[in-house]
Write an enzyme that holds these catalytic residues in place. Structure first.
Site, PDB file in Angstrom:
ATOM      1  N   LYS A   1      20.549 -61.140 -20.585  1.00 25.48           N
ATOM      2  CA  LYS A   1      21.069 -60.985 -19.217  1.00 25.48           C
ATOM      3  C   LYS A   1      19.933 -60.805 -18.212  1.00 25.48           C
ATOM      4  O   LYS A   1      19.956 -61.428 -17.140  1.00 25.48           O
ATOM      5  CB  LYS A   1      22.014 -59.777 -19.151  1.00 25.48           C
ATOM      6  CG  LYS A   1      22.495 -59.398 -17.744  1.00 25.48           C
ATOM      7  CD  LYS A   1      23.396 -60.447 -17.130  1.00 25.48           C
ATOM      8  CE  LYS A   1      23.581 -60.297 -15.624  1.00 25.48           C
ATOM      9  NZ  LYS A   1      24.429 -59.195 -15.198  1.00 25.48           N
TER      10      LYS A   1
ATOM     11  N   LYS B   1      17.344 -54.142  -8.628  1.00 25.16           N
ATOM     12  CA  LYS B   1      17.318 -53.285  -9.828  1.00 25.16           C
ATOM     13  C   LYS B   1      17.069 -54.141 -11.078  1.00 25.16           C
ATOM     14  O   LYS B   1      16.267 -53.799 -11.949  1.00 25.16           O
ATOM     15  CB  LYS B   1      18.651 -52.551  -9.948  1.00 25.16           C
ATOM     16  CG  LYS B   1      18.806 -51.728 -11.217  1.00 25.16           C
ATOM     17  CD  LYS B   1      20.280 -51.606 -11.631  1.00 25.16           C
ATOM     18  CE  LYS B   1      20.807 -52.935 -12.139  1.00 25.16           C
ATOM     19  NZ  LYS B   1      22.090 -52.881 -12.861  1.00 25.16           N
TER      20      LYS B   1
END
Lengths: 287, 287
Positions: free
Chosen positions: B166, B234
């Site tokens: 991911k 992030k």
């Protein structure tokens, strides 16, 4: 039509061959001798090739080469007559394109910048996309030639806008591939199977023609040139030169340029630009 | 199945709603109070939500939030029983995922990392793609829940491989969009009509779901959040943290991080990550 085709490299040769195949009367010239196209007349200089041509089509390596072919010794300029069209499918500086077009127009000829996308494969299949800048009616006159070599002409605006859009497009391609190469390196180092990662790319919004085309070669680390790294490197410099002239800050492609620099230093100039992965992997210690 | 769903943010809320819709018995918890899902029971703490659950599904903001939900005061750990499964659809550190899974397994439960791709739109439509890491049979047991929330499960390997893939995927997305934003800015400064440039992207190998989705909004400079910039920022930090731990040099995404940093400083944290374009345009003086 009577066409002079100048530059028989990885792209130019199949493009000229497709013009011959479509029934056009083609004279060809190449900087280094010995390259020919079956069914075309070979000329000794650009001026000779252009002498009886209605259209002069260039596909050479860089801005300096275009300048030399047009305005150097025995250049096209000597053969320019009113009504002729000069088309340039090299990828070169948008700013220089404006100068070259001005000098060509001073002789009564017209100028179209028409760089291409589709790489070697697209050139061979006659499936190139032309990214054109110039007058609408001039582009319309070139339609039989565009149709012989490609599948689509995207008219981006007036002179220079073809080159401007082309270098922006290559910026995007370089960034897509760099993202793929960095992501693949990271995922592999974290233990993810590379084929499964490619599966994820292809199942998701990340999928693009760039990765669809490169992935099977990359998984085998086959860097045979389709689009040579040195040419992508040149195009990145066109981007950075234009950005500097315009006072733009483009941090992503600026950083990617260093990867290309290192790739050239590592001997990958004539490999496909996919070989930038080899440098990222060398840094990662995974080669 | 009896499911505890923890985290009702931009992604979690529609995911939990789709579980309810598919007939599962869902208890929900959210860090800030007041968020509910129709047809689900609201719990006061993660431990309460998990008390009678067969599966605990998390979708919270970051690594620290997952740690807190699992092992903090009134955390899930207190309610773990053998045979339970904890699934994490947050995007968090692969290394921390390994630690969390170990602590969960010490209680006889199992752990699956299952971050998603598809953004808010995909969550609402039940069309997410799950990028899963963990044991094959545990993932099979979760299939009814995956089917209620998504269209596909890509099994990337054992624990942590879902998160690893991911963050590599988000690296690629950030690079694709940065390339689009820099290319668009350059082309516009060179006088190319932005809609024609998007036409070129869509006609060529540059086309991807990322740009297909963003372009209509970007052309209107509509930065309403689908995937908030602070979350992509992030994820880029997760990439750079993992790269540092592994000793990798990833120059492209490293440079792009600075664009996100500047975007946050300029007040775009809660806008879509597409708003990085606003910063590139500010640098270019074209906003």
């Amino acid at each position: 039509m009577k066409v002079a085709f100048l530059g028989l490299g990885i792209m130019g040769r199949p493009m000229a061959a497709n013009l011959v195949k479509a029934g056009h009367e083609v004279s060809v010239w190449n900087r280094t001798h010995g390259k020919t196209v079956e069914g075309a007349t070979s000329a000794a200089t650009p001026a000779h090739a252009a002498r009886n041509a209605e259209v002069v089509w260039m596909c050479v390596s860089d801005t300096a080469a275009v300048e030399n072919v047009l305005f150097g010794e025995s250049g096209v300029e000597q053969s320019l007559r009113p009504g002729m069209i000069v088309a340039d499918s090299s990828t070169i500086s948008p700013a220089s394109t404006l100068e070259f077009a001005k000098r060509v127009r001073a002789k009564g000829a017209d100028y179209v910048d028409s760089p291409v996308t589709g790489s070697k494969i697209g050139a061979e299949a006659g499936q190139l996309i032309f990214i054109a800048g110039g007058a609408e009616d001039t582009i319309t006159r070139l339609q039989p030639l565009f149709s012989a070599m490609g599948k689509q002409v995207l008219h981006m605006g007036d002179t220079g806008k073809g080159q401007s859009a082309k270098i922006a497009a290559n910026l995007m391609i370089a960034m897509i591939y760099e993202g793929f190469a960095e992501g693949l390196t990271l995922a592999q180092k974290l233990g993810v199977d590379p084929e499964r990662l490619v599966g994820l790319v292809q199942a998701s919004m990340i999928r693009s023609g760039v990765v669809d085309y490169k992935a099977p070669f990359v998984l085998k680390r086959d860097y045979s040139p389709n689009f040579p790294l040195r040419l992508m490197h040149k195009d990145i410099h066109l981007v950075l030169d234009a950005a500097q002239q315009l006072g733009l800050k483009l941090p992503g492609i600026g950083a990617v340029e260093h990867v290309y620099e290192e790739s050239v230093r590592a001997g990958h100039a004539d490999d496909d630009y996919a070989a930038t992965l080899a440098v990222i992997e060398k840094w990662a210690g995974t080669e």
